[in-house]
Design a protein around this motif. Structure first.
Motif, mmCIF file in Angstrom:
data_model
loop_
_atom_site.group_PDB
_atom_site.id
_atom_site.type_symbol
_atom_site.label_atom_id
_atom_site.label_comp_id
_atom_site.label_asym_id
_atom_site.label_seq_id
_atom_site.Cartn_x
_atom_site.Cartn_y
_atom_site.Cartn_z
ATOM 1 N N MET A 22 67.946 14.590 63.447
ATOM 2 C CA MET A 22 69.352 14.257 63.330
ATOM 3 C C MET A 22 69.627 12.863 63.875
ATOM 4 O O MET A 22 70.379 12.108 63.301
ATOM 5 C CB MET A 22 70.180 15.308 64.076
ATOM 6 N N GLY A 23 68.999 12.498 64.988
ATOM 7 C CA GLY A 23 69.214 11.189 65.584
ATOM 8 C C GLY A 23 68.703 10.063 64.714
ATOM 9 O O GLY A 23 69.268 8.976 64.682
ATOM 10 N N GLU A 24 67.596 10.332 63.998
ATOM 11 C CA GLU A 24 67.026 9.315 63.124
ATOM 12 C C GLU A 24 67.954 9.014 61.948
ATOM 13 O O GLU A 24 68.126 7.858 61.553
ATOM 14 C CB GLU A 24 65.670 9.781 62.610
ATOM 15 N N ILE A 25 68.578 10.041 61.413
ATOM 16 C CA ILE A 25 69.510 9.856 60.301
ATOM 17 C C ILE A 25 70.723 9.062 60.756
ATOM 18 O O ILE A 25 71.194 8.169 60.041
ATOM 19 C CB ILE A 25 69.922 11.214 59.703
ATOM 20 N N ALA A 26 71.217 9.356 61.950
ATOM 21 C CA ALA A 26 72.370 8.622 62.481
ATOM 22 C C ALA A 26 72.023 7.154 62.685
ATOM 23 O O ALA A 26 72.837 6.269 62.395
ATOM 24 C CB ALA A 26 72.830 9.252 63.786
ATOM 25 N N LEU A 27 70.821 6.877 63.162
ATOM 26 C CA LEU A 27 70.390 5.498 63.362
ATOM 27 C C LEU A 27 70.263 4.764 62.025
ATOM 28 O O LEU A 27 70.687 3.608 61.898
ATOM 29 C CB LEU A 27 69.057 5.473 64.110
ATOM 30 N N GLU A 28 69.697 5.420 61.028
ATOM 31 C CA GLU A 28 69.582 4.810 59.704
ATOM 32 C C GLU A 28 70.948 4.558 59.086
ATOM 33 O O GLU A 28 71.173 3.515 58.470
ATOM 34 C CB GLU A 28 68.744 5.695 58.789
ATOM 35 N N LEU A 29 71.856 5.499 59.255
ATOM 36 C CA LEU A 29 73.205 5.326 58.726
ATOM 37 C C LEU A 29 73.933 4.184 59.445
ATOM 38 O O LEU A 29 74.621 3.394 58.808
ATOM 39 C CB LEU A 29 73.993 6.628 58.852
ATOM 40 N N ALA A 30 73.755 4.074 60.751
ATOM 41 C CA ALA A 30 74.371 2.979 61.508
ATOM 42 C C ALA A 30 73.831 1.629 61.037
ATOM 43 O O ALA A 30 74.582 0.662 60.879
ATOM 44 C CB ALA A 30 74.121 3.166 62.995
#
Length: 62
Positions: free
Chosen positions: A1-9
């Motif tokens: 989940m954290g990786e997706i948030a970082l990619e989206l940011a």
């Protein structure tokens, strides 16, 4: 989940910065020439397009 948030940011930041560079390329180019940098508006356009494309690529692969 954290990786997706970082990619989206990253995607949001890249698209926002790239769009800003494309929209303000003439003003930034004129300012750069006035200060002796010599960066042409085309340079800002090219970097802006690359940033927008990389952000869009990340979003497409989520």
């Amino acid at each position: 989940m954290g990786e997706i948030a970082l990619e989206l940011a990253f995607a949001i930041a890249a698209i926002a910065l790239g769009t800003t560079l494309v929209v303000l390329r003439e003003r930034l180019g004129a300012q750069a020439r006035a200060q002796g940098h010599g960066v042409a508006p085309f340079g800002y356009l090219l970097i802006g397009v690359i940033l927008v494309a990389s952000g869009a690529f990340v979003v497409a692969n989520l």
